[in-house]
Scaffold this active site. Structure first.
Site, PDB file in Angstrom:
ATOM      1  N   GLU A   1      31.674  13.557-104.809  1.00 21.61           N
ATOM      2  CA  GLU A   1      32.957  13.379-104.198  1.00 21.61           C
ATOM      3  C   GLU A   1      32.866  12.838-102.893  1.00 21.61           C
ATOM      4  OE1 GLU A   1      37.368  15.265-103.422  1.00 21.61           O
ATOM      5  OE2 GLU A   1      35.669  16.069-102.426  1.00 21.61           O
TER       6      GLU A   1
ATOM      7  N   ASP B   1      30.826  23.118-109.693  1.00 21.90           N
ATOM      8  CA  ASP B   1      31.174  22.630-108.323  1.00 21.90           C
ATOM      9  C   ASP B   1      30.388  23.227-107.352  1.00 21.90           C
ATOM     10  OD1 ASP B   1      33.082  21.276-106.515  1.00 21.90           O
ATOM     11  OD2 ASP B   1      34.598  21.586-107.957  1.00 21.90           O
TER      12      ASP B   1
ATOM     13  N   ASP C   1      31.271  18.573-103.773  1.00 19.09           N
ATOM     14  CA  ASP C   1      32.516  18.396-102.995  1.00 19.09           C
ATOM     15  C   ASP C   1      32.149  17.649-101.572  1.00 19.09           C
ATOM     16  OD1 ASP C   1      35.227  19.613-102.944  1.00 19.09           O
ATOM     17  OD2 ASP C   1      34.638  20.516-101.109  1.00 19.09           O
TER      18      ASP C   1
ATOM     19  N   ASN D   1      42.695  37.547-120.549  1.00 15.53           N
ATOM     20  CA  ASN D   1      43.018  39.184-120.270  1.00 15.53           C
ATOM     21  C   ASN D   1      44.392  39.320-119.795  1.00 15.53           C
ATOM     22  OD1 ASN D   1      42.670  38.164-117.708  1.00 15.53           O
ATOM     23  ND2 ASN D   1      41.397  39.675-116.978  1.00 15.53           N
TER      24      ASN D   1
ATOM     25  N   HIS E   1      41.989  17.605-110.062  1.00 17.00           N
ATOM     26  CA  HIS E   1      42.679  18.936-109.478  1.00 17.00           C
ATOM     27  C   HIS E   1      43.536  18.404-108.280  1.00 17.00           C
ATOM     28  CE1 HIS E   1      39.117  19.018-107.508  1.00 17.00           C
ATOM     29  NE2 HIS E   1      39.627  20.200-106.754  1.00 17.00           N
ATOM     30  N   ASP E   2      43.201  17.352-107.814  1.00 16.64           N
ATOM     31  CA  ASP E   2      43.708  17.009-106.240  1.00 16.64           C
ATOM     32  C   ASP E   2      45.030  16.000-106.485  1.00 16.64           C
ATOM     33  OD1 ASP E   2      42.085  18.637-105.122  1.00 16.64           O
ATOM     34  OD2 ASP E   2      40.530  17.196-104.670  1.00 16.64           O
TER      35      ASP E   2
ATOM     36  N   ASP F   1      46.408  38.565-117.115  1.00 16.40           N
ATOM     37  CA  ASP F   1      46.598  38.712-115.602  1.00 16.40           C
ATOM     38  C   ASP F   1      47.337  37.553-114.919  1.00 16.40           C
ATOM     39  OD1 ASP F   1      44.582  37.281-115.567  1.00 16.40           O
ATOM     40  OD2 ASP F   1      43.252  38.587-114.080  1.00 16.40           O
TER      41      ASP F   1
END
Ligand code: ISL
Length: 544
Positions: free
Chosen positions: A256, A98, A203, A23, A324-325, A25
């Site tokens: 994790e 997650d 997590d 969209n 992503h870490d 943004d």
């Protein structure tokens, strides 16, 4: 062994803020994921782990949840999510959510209510009285420190108490000594399982149970850890979740589990508490003192040894090099000046070793670390906090502090996915929330999907090979004795035997193993003339 869907499928992790913005943004969203399902299907992906999609004030970009039953408005609505489930099912792609249950956001209504000591939610969080020093100054209840710098406690003037947060002050830890907390976690899990998700990535799941709130042994990092890392209480909680929720739904989990060694990891999988746990030893081989801010020279032999050790000692592992870490694997374990062969060598390891491959968005096109100019471009809270801490506590000059931060910043992995060479890499038509890597004109999906010799096409080929030869997913594995920088192993079952050779090094190495047979895959075109040694990052997969 009874094989399940997760033994064979290749996972792909989506960091939704940076995957695809439908969209315009500047933030990725669920409709963006839906639009890319055909792409994921053609890559051969069978399951997605999607980083948190829930409502969150975004102090830690989704890992601070304020409502576990709704979708963040940046990402869409629950209706969008249901549509994603439907479309994913049509494409035969499973979805794993997650599950962040060590802490919530400080904006979670239950935390806000818990401030009142008379509230029924007070004991849902870990509130304690502080101490006072000789000069009458307020001190936290104990000496634990948070993962993201500073004390693990924050003072609340409304009740004159402190609350525990192992991450930022905006992420208060839940109190698992209170059974009502676990009951609510079960409700949350059932809610998403009823919507059709296949399971959860859990997590920091080995942090959840705090055995005591005593002072910890003073350490450079994670003071207090002996009171919360992998405690017996965490095992009991996982057993209960397994019995009451996971087993009845036949759901999958990947934990994790930070800071676990081999023996410790086994304790989380042996009684089916978790289906599998991510090992982190191999992604730390280039850290000095085991800390991401300090780099040491990467030695492929260490990577090879770590993979071998975990594969030979744990029944089943997730196989990954990125998430992503952590910074990008091509920049750390490959060679940016030789991207094709090095990225395909890393890909080959993930897709032919024994375990469940997990790819992270952008890895399949060889996305690299980012040429960040300085801290002003960074959004990751841990980077910003550490940058400040290095200056305040260790008196480092700005430039040096930035150098350390740039070593590890999680934003290397979080820049927008590079779809094409349009402005903003085809991720969005407006300026994205985090800037695009400036190499997007040469490294992008569109460009690579037009070439059979791209990293992307080779990921596709390797996944297809893994599907065509089930032995690569399900067969036994036997490592052969060779130079320590190369993987040489056989995958075999009653019907087939496949030999895999992967040079993980930028130098050539001789091999003793007999390489006769039908070459099923090679990342050098002229592979036939080069038996008996492997060139830099050379891969050969041979049917015996
Ligand atoms: O403990 C660590 C290193 O030894 C940390 O790296 C820790 O494992 C990591 O920060 C946990 O990460 C997960 O939980 C965080 C979140 O910020 C990360 O994105 C998530 O992957 C808090 O929810």
């Amino acid at each position: 062994m009874q094989y399940k869907w997760w033994h064979e499928r290749v996972f792909y992790q989506i960091y939704p803020r940076s995957f695809a913005d439908s969209n315009n943004d500047g933030v990725g969203d669920i409709q963006g994921i839906i639009a890319k399902l055909p792409y994921l299907k053609s890559l051969g992906i069978g399951a997605l782990w999607i980083s948190p999609l829930y409502k969150s004030p975004n102090y830690d970009y989704g890992y601070d949840i304020s409502d576990y039953y709704s979708i963040h408005e940046d990402f869409g609505t629950l209706e969008d999510f249901k549509l994603l489930m439907e479309k994913a099912q049509e494409a035969d792609i499973k979805i794993v959510m997650d599950l962040v249950i060590n802490h919530t956001s400080f904006k979670h209504p239950r935390f806000l209510q818990s401030i009142d000591p008379l509230s029924p939610f007070h004991d849902h969080y870990i509130w304690a009285q502080g101490k006072v020093d000789k000069k009458g100054r307020r001190l936290p209840p104990n000496n634990w420190d948070s993962m993201f710098t500073g004390p693990a406690w924050s003072y609340e003037s409304k009740n004159d108490l402190w609350y525990l947060h192992l991450f930022t002050p905006e992420q208060p830890d839940l109190n698992y000594h209170n059974p009502a907390v676990l009951e609510e976690v079960k409700n949350i899990m059932r809610f998403w399982l009823d919507l059709g998700v296949a399971g959860f990535r859990c997590d920091v799941i080995n942090f959840i149970y705090k055995s005591s709130l005593d002072d910890g042994q003073k350490a450079v990092y994670k003071t207090g850890k002996e009171h919360y890392l992998s405690q017996e209480g965490a095992h009991q909680i996982l057993e209960e979740l397994h019995r009451d929720v996971l087993e009845p739904y036949d759901a999958y989990t990947v934990g994790e589990t930070s800071d676990v060694d081999l023996e410790n990891a086994k304790t989380f999988t042996k009684g089916n508490e978790l289906t599998m746990v991510f090992p982190f030893e191999h992604t730390s081989v280039d850290y000095r003192f085991n800390l991401a801010i300090f780099k040491r020279k990467y030695k492929p032999a260490r990577m090879v040894a770590s993979f071998k050790k975990w594969i030979l000692n744990v029944d089943w592992n997730p196989l990954f090099l990125e998430n992503h870490d952590i910074p990008r694997s091509l920049s750390r374990f490959g060679d940016e000046s030789n991207p094709f062969v090095s990225a395909t060598a890393l890909a080959s390891a993930l897709l032919t070793l024994k375990g469940t491959p997990y790819l992270y968005q952008g890895q399949e096109i060889g996305m690299t670390n980012v040429d960040f100019k300085g801290i002003d471009e960074i959004k990751d809270v841990s980077s910003i906090n550490i940058y400040e801490m290095l200056q305040k506590t260790y008196h480092l000059p700005k430039r040096l502090a930035w150098r350390f931060v740039n070593n590890f910043t999680r934003d290397h992995a979080r820049t927008p996915m590079q779809w094409d060479d349009n402005v903003y890499a085809g991720f969005s038509e407006v300026k994205p929330w985090l800037r695009v890597n400036s190499n997007y004109k040469s490294i992008n999906v569109k460009h690579q999907s037009e070439s059979p010799h791209s990293i992307l096409s080779h990921y596709q080929k390797l996944i297809a090979l893994r599907k065509a030869h089930k032995v690569l997913a399900l067969g036994e594995i036997k490592f052969l004795k060779e130079n320590k920088n190369i993987f040489v192993f056989e995958r075999s079952n009653q019907r087939e035997k496949i030999l895999v050779l992967i040079n993980m090094d930028k130098r050539s190495h001789r091999v003793k193993t007999d390489m006769d047979g039908e070459v099923l895959y090679a990342n050098y075109i002229d592979f036939k003339d080069h038996q008996k040694h492997l060139r830099p990052y050379e891969v050969q997969i041979i049917k015996k």
